[in-house]
Structure formats: structure tokens, C-alpha cells
Scaffold this active site. Sequence first.
Site, PDB file in Angstrom:
ATOM      1  N   GLU A 328      16.823 -54.251   9.254  1.00 50.04           N
ATOM      2  CA  GLU A 328      15.767 -53.321   9.672  1.00 50.04           C
ATOM      3  C   GLU A 328      14.552 -54.056  10.231  1.00 50.04           C
ATOM      4  O   GLU A 328      13.789 -53.486  10.998  1.00 50.04           O
ATOM      5  CB  GLU A 328      15.329 -52.447   8.486  1.00 50.04           C
ATOM      6  CG  GLU A 328      16.308 -51.325   8.180  1.00 50.04           C
ATOM      7  CD  GLU A 328      15.711 -50.195   7.344  1.00 50.04           C
ATOM      8  OE1 GLU A 328      14.730 -50.437   6.610  1.00 50.04           O
ATOM      9  OE2 GLU A 328      16.234 -49.075   7.416  1.00 50.04           O
ATOM     10  N   HIS A 349      39.670 -63.831  -0.685  1.00 46.59           N
ATOM     11  CA  HIS A 349      40.979 -63.179  -0.588  1.00 46.59           C
ATOM     12  C   HIS A 349      40.953 -61.978   0.352  1.00 46.59           C
ATOM     13  O   HIS A 349      41.897 -61.196   0.387  1.00 46.59           O
ATOM     14  CB  HIS A 349      41.450 -62.761  -1.983  1.00 46.59           C
ATOM     15  CG  HIS A 349      41.629 -63.948  -2.887  1.00 46.59           C
ATOM     16  ND1 HIS A 349      42.851 -64.485  -3.177  1.00 46.59           N
ATOM     17  CD2 HIS A 349      40.711 -64.728  -3.517  1.00 46.59           C
ATOM     18  CE1 HIS A 349      42.694 -65.530  -3.974  1.00 46.59           C
ATOM     19  NE2 HIS A 349      41.398 -65.708  -4.189  1.00 46.59           N
ATOM     20  N   LYS A 464      17.483 -39.322  11.939  1.00 44.00           N
ATOM     21  CA  LYS A 464      16.794 -38.317  11.105  1.00 44.00           C
ATOM     22  C   LYS A 464      16.453 -37.087  11.950  1.00 44.00           C
ATOM     23  O   LYS A 464      16.630 -35.945  11.516  1.00 44.00           O
ATOM     24  CB  LYS A 464      15.495 -38.895  10.538  1.00 44.00           C
ATOM     25  CG  LYS A 464      15.700 -39.931   9.457  1.00 44.00           C
ATOM     26  CD  LYS A 464      14.357 -40.286   8.825  1.00 44.00           C
ATOM     27  CE  LYS A 464      14.443 -41.526   7.986  1.00 44.00           C
ATOM     28  NZ  LYS A 464      13.158 -42.079   7.632  1.00 44.00           N
TER      29      LYS A 464
END
Length: 473
Positions: A328, A349, A464
Site C-alpha cells: 500500500e 514443499h 470502495k
Amino acid sequence: MADPLISYDPAGVFIPEHGITPEDIGRIAGDLDEARDEVLADAQLWADGVEPPAAKQPLDAGFHELPERLLNDYRTNGAASEVARLQATADRLAAACDRTVVLGIGGSYMGARACLEACCHPYYNELSRQARGGRPRISFEGNNVDNDAMQGLLDLVGRGAEPAGVDDRWSIVVISKSGGTLETAAAFRVMLRTLRDACGGDAKKLAELVVPVTGTSGKLFDLATALGCPAEEIYEVPDGVGGRFSVLSAVGLLPAAIMGLDIVKLLEGAAAMNEHFRNCGPESNVVLQYVAVCHLLETMRGCDIRLLSTWGKRLEAVGLWYDQLLSESLGKQERGAMPLTVVNTRDLHSRGQQHQEGKRDKLVTNVIVDSFDREPLAIGSSEYNQDQLNELADKTLPDILDAATKGTNQAYREDNRPTADLHLPRLDEHVLGQMLQMLMLATVVEGRLIGINPYGQPGVEAYKKNMNAILRA
Ligand code: PA5
């Protein structure tokens, strides 16, 4: 004796062809010093309350000296200080209930989770109340809008049933700087009505079990006031401290205190890192060395993926907190490296193949904890030696982790893949405070070095806006 500081060892980036040299770092020492001066000047500008010039806006430099401000307040004002009040609220909730639901998202949640995973018992929530030191279990919500997960939490808190005693009672800490984030607000509404039922509709009881952390105005502030939460227990996200930089404010400190962590130690660790950052030259400054290596590997070698390779299980949430911080802060103007948290040996793994032989676009920063809290467990010998482990009977789990760490880094070195090591002397509140502060400082220093304002996150607004438009259409 002073608490030991974390250290940084860049030896594994000084490799032929795909690495850098100590001289490369020396070459940018002046730039690093300038970036540090700018970061220190930003903190001063903020402390002076001077309106920052347009080119600097937004300037959320309030996080930088926040640890010192809180510690000074604590030492000067004692019980009336914010730290002591946070501790008192945490102790009150701990005495009253056995679970605290912490609602928040992004910077209003990830720091608290990092504290829980790094410094509490690895099975904290599953321990008995006594083994938790009488502290409440912690459940995180408001960080998504997952119907079934929320229903699951409602099952856990008894779906509004009145508690028979402290073991069934629960509380809410709701954290949102803006006070208007939809995920957190929706979760708060659902949890609040459930808690109100659990309180038998008693508004006073309800207000005692809800603690908000928010700005000094806004929807959450108004709601908390209307609920009757006492003004001295509506904790503030200080102005000038951005969400992802707020872990060492009430945002992270209140949940940490509820978990029973030593929040003064967290702040002291951060203050120790500030002092180191201010006073050490670029050649021995952990923050500046880290920035130099990350920056040079990106610009000279195209390593724009930064793996924070944590060893052992307790640092994953710290890594996720950092992923958010870096993404951010510097992911702007079509620039910014990509952070990725790795948990080893687990991810050897799953991701190991790519890191060993994939594109040469990665810098690995190992985070290595140099000592363990608990007695090392040995493999031990067994009459059932079908697994042929008797020859390793004396080896302990730390020996195996150490061999895996060294073996992995040797393999990277043999293929000229750059690695650096961040060493944590141990994992406790002081060291965690140092690490959080180090990574916040490194992020803003790098921003100043490359000319990107590390504060603000204008890009998050688009989703948003669209989400709200869709919901309200
Ligand atoms: O770093 C940030 O500012 C964000 O990640 C915010 O913390 C996040 O969006 C939550 O915002 P708020 O605390 O306003 O609910």
C-alpha cells in the site's frame, strides 16, 4: 543489560552476475543518508504541527516518534497516560470475559494478529483460561464479508445466549480509523446485536463490553458515543498515523494488552530501533542497509519480488502485515516491488521449486530467530527404527530448522540467487517492536529514496466506490 537489537547480514547478496557488491551500497550511501534526513525532517515537521508543503501531502509521519511520545506520557503521567489506560481497559475486559472479538481490516487488524502469532502461545485460543493467564481468547472478524465464517463465529459466542459466567462472556473491540469501512461496520452491526441479546438488552452492560478504537469523529465514533461507551474508553487512532503505520498506537496496543503482552516492551523495542536508525551510519544501520540491498537488487538486477522468508511458524502474520505495508505504501505510479511472505520449511514443499529455479526476479530476506523460548525437543531413539531416524536421535528440532535454513541458502548461493538474513535474537515483545518499527522506517526511507510518497492509498478508493455504488443502486 540492554536488550539486544536485531541485525542484518547481506553477505548472500554479494554474489557474481546476479548480485551486487559492497561498493554498490557504498555508492548510494549519500542518497541513503539524504533519505534518512528527509524521513527525520518529516517526523519533525509533523511534530511541529506545520502544514506540509503540497508535494509532501499526505504526510502521515506521526507513527515515527509515536513510541517515544507514548512512553514519555506513561513515565510522566502514570495512571492517566494512554498506555496505562489501555492496560486498565485490557485488564477490565480480561476480568469480565473469556473472548474478545477484534473487528478491523487491513492496518486496523493485521498488526494485532502479528502480535498474537509472534508473541503468544502457539495454541493460545485452545488453552484453558488459566493457562492463558486469565486473558480472553481472541477472534478476528470484520476483515472480510464471509457469511459462513461469520456464522461460525456466532456459533462460537453462543448466538446471543446470556452467559452463565465469565467463561461464556465475550466482548468486542472494534477498530476503524475512518469509522466507515464497510466490512468492519457490517461485522460490528451483526456482532453488536448478538452481544446486546447476550446482555439481555441491558445498554449499560453492553457499553462496558464494547471498546472502539477510531478517529475523533466519524460514523464509528458517533455510534460508540450513542451506545454510551465512556469517552475515556473510546481510544483514538492519532491524526497523522496512517492505518498500516498504526500498529504501535491503540490499534495494536489494545489487542496486544488484552492478550497479556507487555505493551511497554513493544514500545521500548520500537524506540530502540528509532535510536539506532537516527544514530548509526549507513554502513551499520539495519534500516538503511536493508533498504539499500532491496533497492539495488531491484534496480540493478530486476529483483522486484521480495520474499520475506520466515523460518518457523510464528512470523507469518508479521510477514502479512509487512506485505500490506509495502504494497500500500510503494505500489503506486506503476512502480513498487511485490512483497511475498514465505513460511519455511512449510513452503519449501510448495514454493521452493520456483524460488530455486524460477525467474531471477527475487530477493530472499530470511527472518531467522536465533533462540527459542522452550526446551529443544530431540528426535530421540526408538525401537521402531523403520524411519531410520536413530542416527539423528541427538538432533533437536532447532538443529533441523537450522540445517534446513543453511541448506536452502547454500543451494541459492550455488545458483547465484541473492539472499540476506535478518536475525532476531529471540521472539518477544521488545524484538517484535524493533522489527515492526524497522520495517515501517525502511518503507518510508525507500519511498523518499525513489520519490514515491509512502503515505496514503488512493488506489483502494476505486473498489470502495464501485462496491458502494453496486450495493446502493
Ligand atoms: O493502511 C491503511 O490505511 C488501510 O489498510 C486501512 O487500515 C484499512 O483500509 C482499514 O481502514 P479503517 O481503519 O479506516 O477501517
